[in-house]
Design a protein around this motif. Structure first.
Motif, PDB file in Angstrom:
ATOM      1  N   ILE A 141      -0.294  -5.854 -11.248  1.00 47.91           N
ATOM      2  CA  ILE A 141       0.318  -4.037  -9.890  1.00 47.91           C
ATOM      3  C   ILE A 141       1.428  -3.648 -10.082  1.00 47.91           C
ATOM      4  N   ALA A 142       2.493  -4.730  -9.632  1.00 54.78           N
ATOM      5  CA  ALA A 142       4.045  -4.863  -9.698  1.00 54.78           C
ATOM      6  C   ALA A 142       4.569  -4.601 -10.391  1.00 54.78           C
ATOM      7  N   ALA A 143       3.855  -5.234 -11.788  1.00 53.80           N
ATOM      8  CA  ALA A 143       4.322  -5.556 -13.425  1.00 53.80           C
ATOM      9  C   ALA A 143       4.364  -3.851 -13.826  1.00 53.80           C
ATOM     10  N   LYS A 144       3.048  -2.915 -13.181  1.00 49.88           N
ATOM     11  CA  LYS A 144       2.637  -2.150 -13.659  1.00 49.88           C
ATOM     12  C   LYS A 144       3.780  -0.877 -13.178  1.00 49.88           C
ATOM     13  N   MET A 145       4.292  -1.521 -12.245  1.00 51.54           N
ATOM     14  CA  MET A 145       5.872  -0.600 -11.238  1.00 51.54           C
ATOM     15  C   MET A 145       7.233  -1.026 -11.965  1.00 51.54           C
ATOM     16  N   GLY A 146       7.221  -1.725 -12.605  1.00 51.98           N
ATOM     17  CA  GLY A 146       8.326  -1.758 -13.357  1.00 51.98           C
ATOM     18  C   GLY A 146       9.165  -3.347 -13.196  1.00 51.98           C
ATOM     19  N   LEU A 147       8.551  -4.180 -11.968  1.00 53.19           N
ATOM     20  CA  LEU A 147       9.201  -5.752 -11.802  1.00 53.19           C
ATOM     21  C   LEU A 147       8.914  -6.433 -12.471  1.00 53.19           C
ATOM     22  N   LYS A 148       9.829  -7.218 -13.450  1.00 49.79           N
ATOM     23  CA  LYS A 148      10.160  -7.549 -14.348  1.00 49.79           C
ATOM     24  C   LYS A 148       9.411  -9.165 -14.224  1.00 49.79           C
ATOM     25  N   MET A 198       0.959  -0.941   0.327  1.00 50.05           N
ATOM     26  CA  MET A 198      -0.165   0.119  -0.233  1.00 50.05           C
ATOM     27  C   MET A 198       1.017   1.131   0.400  1.00 50.05           C
ATOM     28  N   LEU A 199       2.272   0.825   0.870  1.00 54.89           N
ATOM     29  CA  LEU A 199       3.611   2.020   0.359  1.00 54.89           C
ATOM     30  C   LEU A 199       4.090   1.969  -1.308  1.00 54.89           C
ATOM     31  N   GLY A 200       3.369   1.756  -1.661  1.00 51.62           N
ATOM     32  CA  GLY A 200       4.393   1.163  -3.210  1.00 51.62           C
ATOM     33  C   GLY A 200       4.799   0.689  -3.447  1.00 51.62           C
ATOM     34  N   CYS A 201       5.262  -0.815  -1.857  1.00 54.73           N
ATOM     35  CA  CYS A 201       6.322  -1.287  -3.039  1.00 54.73           C
ATOM     36  C   CYS A 201       5.951  -2.540  -3.831  1.00 54.73           C
ATOM     37  N   PRO A 202       6.866  -2.927  -4.775  1.00 54.41           N
ATOM     38  CA  PRO A 202       6.986  -3.945  -5.619  1.00 54.41           C
ATOM     39  C   PRO A 202       6.662  -4.916  -5.430  1.00 54.41           C
ATOM     40  N   LEU A 203       7.653  -4.671  -4.832  1.00 54.04           N
ATOM     41  CA  LEU A 203       8.315  -6.400  -3.831  1.00 54.04           C
ATOM     42  C   LEU A 203       7.549  -7.344  -3.661  1.00 54.04           C
ATOM     43  N   SER A 204       7.022  -6.123  -2.341  1.00 49.86           N
ATOM     44  CA  SER A 204       5.766  -7.144  -1.623  1.00 49.86           C
ATOM     45  C   SER A 204       4.866  -7.017  -2.399  1.00 49.86           C
ATOM     46  N   ARG A 205       3.560  -6.267  -3.048  1.00 54.59           N
ATOM     47  CA  ARG A 205       3.026  -6.144  -4.149  1.00 54.59           C
ATOM     48  C   ARG A 205       3.305  -7.790  -5.002  1.00 54.59           C
ATOM     49  N   HIS A 206       4.530  -8.445  -5.561  1.00 50.78           N
ATOM     50  CA  HIS A 206       4.511  -9.051  -6.011  1.00 50.78           C
ATOM     51  C   HIS A 206       4.348 -10.947  -5.036  1.00 50.78           C
TER      52      HIS A 206
END
Length: 138
Positions: free
Chosen positions: A111-118, A81-89
């Motif tokens: 969501i994580a992919a849109k934040m750039g997490l391959k 919720m604070l914007g961490c793509p790794l946690s979203r993954h």
């Protein structure tokens, strides 16, 4: 010496970094995972998203912290919720692998992919190839 000065001033990034140093025995410190987790907890309370993510890993993996899957999910949710793509993954992994909730997993991965997490992009591709995700989801 400089990191300790920042820790005394309650700098969450410095507290996180000192916790990381203790957890991995860096900066000439003896490895002390318990101390590292305490520091990460303090950093998380002061707003460090990185500390939240690493606490989630610790709670989930039993390395130095008592295994607590529910607590790890709670920490991942807060960091996501604070914007961490790794946690979203990680939440996507929990939903897909642990709960079989592929729709929710796909949403987290998107969501994580849109934040750039391959890694999340790859997971979405794998889900699509396995027939558990649809084009409509992305």
């Amino acid at each position: 010496a400089m990191i300790r000065a920042r820790v005394k001033k309650k700098d969450p990034a410095a507290i996180y970094n000192l916790g990381d140093a203790y957890c991995h025995g860096k900066l000439g410190l003896q490895k002390d995972t318990r101390k590292g987790v305490e520091l990460w907890t303090e950093a998380a309370e002061l707003g460090s998203v990185e500390a939240l993510y690493h606490l989630g890993i610790e709670y989930e993996s039993r390395i130095g912290a008592k295994e607590d899957k529910a607590r790890s999910i709670q920490v991942y949710e807060k960091a996501a919720m604070l914007g961490c793509p790794l946690s979203r993954h990680e939440l996507g992994c929990v939903e897909g692998s642990d709960r079989g909730n592929y729709d929710s997993a796909a949403k987290h991965f998107l969501i994580a992919a849109k934040m750039g997490l391959k890694e999340s992009v790859e997971n979405i591709k794998s889900m699509f190839m396995a027939g558990v995700a649809t084009k409509e989801q992305y």
